[in-house]
Motif scaffolding. Structure first.
Motif, PDB file in Angstrom:
ATOM      1  N   UNK A   1    -107.515  51.317 -75.171  1.00 53.95           N
ATOM      2  CA  UNK A   1    -107.376  50.389 -74.041  1.00 53.95           C
ATOM      3  C   UNK A   1    -105.994  49.749 -74.009  1.00 53.95           C
TER       4      UNK A   1
ATOM      5  N   UNK B   1     -98.233  44.302 -64.025  1.00 53.72           N
ATOM      6  CA  UNK B   1     -96.980  44.870 -63.516  1.00 53.72           C
ATOM      7  C   UNK B   1     -96.584  44.183 -62.211  1.00 53.72           C
TER       8      UNK B   1
ATOM      9  N   UNK C   1    -102.137  55.539 -59.135  1.00 54.85           N
ATOM     10  CA  UNK C   1    -103.562  55.598 -59.516  1.00 54.85           C
ATOM     11  C   UNK C   1    -104.017  54.242 -60.067  1.00 54.85           C
ATOM     12  N   UNK C   2    -103.194  53.669 -60.948  1.00 55.50           N
ATOM     13  CA  UNK C   2    -103.542  52.348 -61.498  1.00 55.50           C
ATOM     14  C   UNK C   2    -103.629  51.310 -60.378  1.00 55.50           C
ATOM     15  N   UNK C   3    -102.676  51.381 -59.442  1.00 58.78           N
ATOM     16  CA  UNK C   3    -102.696  50.422 -58.325  1.00 58.78           C
ATOM     17  C   UNK C   3    -103.945  50.600 -57.470  1.00 58.78           C
TER      18      UNK C   3
ATOM     19  N   UNK D   1    -100.236  51.791 -67.959  1.00 56.81           N
ATOM     20  CA  UNK D   1    -100.432  51.263 -66.598  1.00 56.81           C
ATOM     21  C   UNK D   1     -99.289  50.371 -66.169  1.00 56.81           C
ATOM     22  N   UNK D   2     -98.903  49.416 -67.033  1.00 59.03           N
ATOM     23  CA  UNK D   2     -97.830  48.470 -66.673  1.00 59.03           C
ATOM     24  C   UNK D   2     -96.523  49.228 -66.444  1.00 59.03           C
TER      25      UNK D   2
ATOM     26  N   UNK E   1    -103.660  46.032 -66.093  1.00 58.15           N
ATOM     27  CA  UNK E   1    -102.348  46.677 -66.191  1.00 58.15           C
ATOM     28  C   UNK E   1    -101.594  46.585 -64.860  1.00 58.15           C
TER      29      UNK E   1
ATOM     30  N   UNK F   1     -97.972  40.120 -74.401  1.00 55.84           N
ATOM     31  CA  UNK F   1     -98.968  41.056 -74.957  1.00 55.84           C
ATOM     32  C   UNK F   1     -98.457  42.501 -75.026  1.00 55.84           C
TER      33      UNK F   1
ATOM     34  N   UNK G   1    -113.565  52.870 -57.609  1.00 56.05           N
ATOM     35  CA  UNK G   1    -113.317  51.598 -58.301  1.00 56.05           C
ATOM     36  C   UNK G   1    -114.045  50.439 -57.606  1.00 56.05           C
TER      37      UNK G   1
ATOM     38  N   UNK H   1     -96.698  51.471 -63.218  1.00 52.26           N
ATOM     39  CA  UNK H   1     -96.659  50.687 -61.966  1.00 52.26           C
ATOM     40  C   UNK H   1     -95.255  50.123 -61.764  1.00 52.26           C
TER      41      UNK H   1
ATOM     42  N   UNK I   1    -107.150  47.428 -64.056  1.00 57.54           N
ATOM     43  CA  UNK I   1    -106.847  46.321 -63.141  1.00 57.54           C
ATOM     44  C   UNK I   1    -105.853  45.357 -63.775  1.00 57.54           C
TER      45      UNK I   1
ATOM     46  N   UNK J   1    -103.645  52.246 -72.750  1.00 59.11           N
ATOM     47  CA  UNK J   1    -103.810  52.437 -71.299  1.00 59.11           C
ATOM     48  C   UNK J   1    -103.137  51.302 -70.508  1.00 59.11           C
ATOM     49  N   UNK J   2    -103.277  50.062 -71.024  1.00 57.17           N
ATOM     50  CA  UNK J   2    -102.635  48.917 -70.353  1.00 57.17           C
ATOM     51  C   UNK J   2    -101.114  49.109 -70.374  1.00 57.17           C
TER      52      UNK J   2
ATOM     53  N   UNK K   1     -96.772  37.411 -69.434  1.00 52.41           N
ATOM     54  CA  UNK K   1     -97.254  38.763 -69.140  1.00 52.41           C
ATOM     55  C   UNK K   1     -96.569  39.798 -70.031  1.00 52.41           C
ATOM     56  N   UNK K   2     -95.335  39.494 -70.429  1.00 48.51           N
ATOM     57  CA  UNK K   2     -94.613  40.453 -71.283  1.00 48.51           C
ATOM     58  C   UNK K   2     -95.067  40.363 -72.737  1.00 48.51           C
TER      59      UNK K   2
ATOM     60  N   UNK L   1    -106.848  51.712 -58.404  1.00 48.10           N
ATOM     61  CA  UNK L   1    -108.008  51.151 -59.129  1.00 48.10           C
ATOM     62  C   UNK L   1    -108.013  49.627 -58.980  1.00 48.10           C
ATOM     63  N   UNK L   2    -106.826  49.017 -59.129  1.00 50.45           N
ATOM     64  CA  UNK L   2    -106.732  47.551 -59.028  1.00 50.45           C
ATOM     65  C   UNK L   2    -107.068  47.073 -57.620  1.00 50.45           C
TER      66      UNK L   2
END
Lengths: 217, 246
Positions: free
Chosen positions: B175, A188, B209-211, B182-183, A184, B160, A151, B186, A182, B178-179, B157-158, B213-214
């Motif tokens: 997408x 969170x 995994x999402x974290x 992801x949310x 997402x 969307x 990433x 996490x 990112x 996936x978001x 944030x909630x 990537x971020x």
């Protein structure tokens, strides 16, 4: 005495917290004025707090000089830098500190030619240290570290021309990483942080969280 | 041996810098009466800071401590001109002693006293008074934070997350899905009230995994931001100071 030491500060926090929380939901001019006044009061108190920071810094360096600890001579430059900046700031281009701040004075000169270059150079040095730290720690030891590594590489390459030269899909992949996975994770995290801040604020207002009172009686 | 070599290097760099500065000023490549001296000072500070890349040395330590002092002095002066002068000195003190046509704002006494109480932190007998100031700031911050965090961050944030998954295009829908995954994953990872085993454990692994990537994206972004600062400093040295590049 316990009343003045504990009850009064907790009451101040309670009253201010309730007042400011409810103020948001009252769309009246008086409510807006209250927010303005209290925010200004907060700024004034924070302004005085800055002097406590200054006292701590000068006190620490003064002790270093007084006790002649190793490298005490460098502490003189803290006083020199602060002294010269404060003197020129108070001199204010001949108008002195009780007048409005003048532009283009020696104070601004020090800011432009000492503080700004020093700050941006220190931050740019981090580029070297981050690169060397990444070299040492960014090893694909497990699945998670590999994901992080890939990433980071895609995002870095996606922001420079060489990324496009390698493949036209790298900038697209970098944008996708930023706007989907990112987003997402950050969303969170923000939701979690918000819930945490709200919960802590409620605890402060109702006196459950009292760490700000410090230790002692 | 190494120490004497370091001293030689230090002297060589200082003499080279001095010669370059004198030459540039003598030939008029840098305007001594304009911003020439400022550019030389900024170049000296920049090079002194970069000398740390070789090793920790006296020149870097001098520049570092000088910077700390200047930054503190700057903060003090800015606090005076932006906060204390307009809101305390001119609003309360000046109108009391001088006819300015404005009535003194006596309400300012409250934050001024609370601000002064903070200094009592250093008194062993009266340090408890500083709690009043901290309570005011902390209570005010907590009160302002609750509605602002609900409105500006939590709901924003909630919001969307409750939009329809189907966005009109296949990849757009993927997408959005996936978001959402992801949310939720996490949030599951940060939910410690249940043991991370079975389904919850599996979902929280996806969250990790999402974290990752971020975090990787944040790292990449930060490195590039620092790189742009580095390029900026190099441009300053090569363009503004030495005039090698145009």
């Amino acid at each position: 005495m316990n009343f003045l030491k504990r009850t009064v500060p907790m009451s101040i926090a309670f009253v201010m917290g309730i007042l400011m929380a409810f103020q948001y939901y009252v769309p009246h001019e008086a409510s807006q004025n209250l927010l303005k006044v209290v925010t200004k009061w907060g700024m004034i108190i924070s302004g005085f707090a800055m002097f406590i920071g200054a006292y701590s810094l000068f006190h620490m360096h003064w002790n270093r000089i007084k006790q002649k600890v190793s490298g005490w001579g460098y502490s003189i430059f803290v006083f020199f830098g602060a002294g010269i900046t404060i003197i020129f700031g108070l001199y204010n281009g001949g108008e002195f500190f009780w007048d409005d701040k003048q532009a283009g004075t020696m104070f601004d000169w020090i800011f432009d030619y000492v503080q700004v270059p020093a700050a941006s150079t220190i931050f740019s040095i981090l580029a070297f240290f981050m690169a060397s730290a990444a070299y040492r720690t960014f090893r694909a030891r497990n699945k998670e570290a590999t994901i992080l590594l890939i990433s980071a590489i895609i995002v870095m390459l996606g922001r420079v021309p060489i990324g496009t030269m390698i493949s036209q899909y790298i900038p697209i992949a970098a944008d996708w990483i930023m706007s989907v996975p990112n987003l997402a994770a950050k969303r969170a995290i923000l939701i979690g942080v918000s819930i945490g801040v709200i919960a802590t604020s409620i605890k402060i207002i109702f006196g459950i969280e009292r760490a700000y009172l410090g230790g002692g009686d | 041996m190494n120490k004497s070599r370091d001293i030689y290097i230090l002297f060589f760099i200082l003499i080279a810098f001095f010669i370059v500065s004198v030459v540039y000023l003598s030939f008029g490549w840098l305007d001594i009466w304009g911003d020439g001296l400022g550019i030389i000072t900024a170049a000296a500070v920049t090079l002194a800071m970069y000398s740390f890349l070789y090793k920790d040395n006296p020149v870097f330590k001098i520049a570092e401590n000088l910077f700390v002092g200047v930054a503190m002095g700057y903060s003090i002066i800015i606090v005076w001109f932006n906060i204390l002068k307009p809101d305390v000195f001119e609003a309360l003190i000046v109108p009391v002693f001088k006819d300015t046509g404005k009535a003194p704002q006596y309400t300012v006494i409250v934050p001024t006293l609370l601000g002064l109480f903070m200094f009592l932190r250093f008194s062993s007998k009266l340090s408890w008074l500083s709690r009043w100031s901290f309570a005011f700031i902390v209570g005010m911050g907590a009160g302002i934070a609750i509605p602002n965090f609900i409105n500006a961050i939590l709901l924003r944030q909630l919001e969307p997350m409750f939009a329809p998954l189907y966005t009109g295009s296949f990849w757009g829908t993927i997408n959005t899905l996936l978001v959402l995954i992801g949310v939720v994953s996490v949030l599951f990872y940060f939910f410690f009230s249940l043991e991370h085993k079975g389904v919850i454990g599996g979902v929280s692994v996806i969250g990790i995994w999402f974290l990752m990537i971020a975090f990787g994206a944040s790292f990449g972004y930060t490195v590039m931001a620092r790189m742009s600062l580095l390029i900026g400093r190099m441009q300053f040295l090569l363009k503004d100071w030495l005039g090698i590049i145009q």
